[in-house]
Design a protein around this motif. Sequence first.
Motif, PDB file in Angstrom:
ATOM      1  N   TYR A  35      33.576  29.612  30.003  1.00  0.00           N
ATOM      2  CA  TYR A  35      34.204  28.556  32.512  1.00  0.00           C
ATOM      3  C   TYR A  35      33.706  29.298  32.696  1.00  0.00           C
ATOM      4  N   GLN A  37      35.607  29.624  36.964  1.00  0.00           N
ATOM      5  CA  GLN A  37      36.536  29.132  38.034  1.00  0.00           C
ATOM      6  C   GLN A  37      36.172  29.830  39.260  1.00  0.00           C
ATOM      7  N   LYS A  41      40.329  27.600  41.977  1.00  0.00           N
ATOM      8  CA  LYS A  41      41.330  27.781  40.758  1.00  0.00           C
ATOM      9  C   LYS A  41      40.763  26.295  39.841  1.00  0.00           C
ATOM     10  N   PHE A  42      39.543  26.437  39.738  1.00  0.00           N
ATOM     11  CA  PHE A  42      39.762  24.961  38.951  1.00  0.00           C
ATOM     12  C   PHE A  42      38.594  25.684  37.671  1.00  0.00           C
ATOM     13  N   LEU A  43      39.045  25.938  36.646  1.00  0.00           N
ATOM     14  CA  LEU A  43      38.245  25.985  35.278  1.00  0.00           C
ATOM     15  C   LEU A  43      37.622  24.961  34.389  1.00  0.00           C
ATOM     16  N   ILE A  45      34.550  23.657  32.039  1.00  0.00           N
ATOM     17  CA  ILE A  45      33.392  24.698  30.534  1.00  0.00           C
ATOM     18  C   ILE A  45      32.260  24.437  31.157  1.00  0.00           C
ATOM     19  N   PHE A  90      34.458  33.515  32.854  1.00  0.00           N
ATOM     20  CA  PHE A  90      35.360  33.389  32.028  1.00  0.00           C
ATOM     21  C   PHE A  90      34.829  33.539  30.176  1.00  0.00           C
ATOM     22  N   PHE A 105      41.469  33.891  26.783  1.00  0.00           N
ATOM     23  CA  PHE A 105      40.869  34.369  27.367  1.00  0.00           C
ATOM     24  C   PHE A 105      40.698  35.619  27.349  1.00  0.00           C
ATOM     25  N   GLY A 106      39.225  36.325  28.321  1.00  0.00           N
ATOM     26  CA  GLY A 106      38.981  37.330  28.125  1.00  0.00           C
ATOM     27  C   GLY A 106      39.654  37.626  30.035  1.00  0.00           C
ATOM     28  N   GLN A 107      39.288  39.027  30.355  1.00  0.00           N
ATOM     29  CA  GLN A 107      40.102  39.284  32.193  1.00  0.00           C
ATOM     30  C   GLN A 107      39.397  38.534  32.992  1.00  0.00           C
TER      31      GLN A 107
END
Lengths: 114, 110
Positions: A35, A37, A41-43, A45, A90, A105-107
Amino acid sequence: DTAVSQTPKYLVTQMGNDKSIKCEQNLGHDTMYWYKQDSKKFLKIMFSYNNKELIINETVPNRFSPKSPDKAHLNLHINSLELGDSAVYFCASSQDVLMNTEAFFGQGTRLTVV
Amino acid sequence: EDKVVQSPLSLVVHEGDTVTLNCSYEVTNFRSLLWYKQEKKAPTFLFMLTSSGIEKKSGRLSSILDKKELFSILNITATQTGDSAVYLCAVDNQGGKLIFGQGTELSVKP
């Protein structure tokens, strides 16, 4: 133990360079995702792999190439980086795309292109 | 086009207040709606909702889904400064991807 881990956490690079981000999950999941971002702040895919096979490619420029050597890893390679590629990327995983389960999710990897 | 819209975009409250965050969606093949909390780093999972009218609860947080009116709410009671975060709503459209809203940034002041 970190369930979904990405490296590096931060990446600052110049325009035109090629870079890779690595992702690994130790949850035994079959499906992995990338993903993006943006600054708002829009995530959104980018890609999804199920058991090493690409199942989603969301109109991402072909400068972005995901690679899944096995179902626990999904790496993202970016060629000829552009300023607009700056974002937080992400990685995520879920049990199976056919099952109704949450994604972990990862960091995140903060990529800055200068 | 599939769409998820959250409101408000930002919210400032004081500790002890109750807040309600909204999420509406237009998705062709709905499978579930998920809420995530994002502090500095990874979004962390809060709830998954699949059926209308059944409240999910975890401590001071609760959420409910209305599949007829195509929306969900996330309630936080007795807010604490540690609740400050961006709350993300996402819909799983059976296509193997989550469609996210733009998030609600909650700030809880002491």
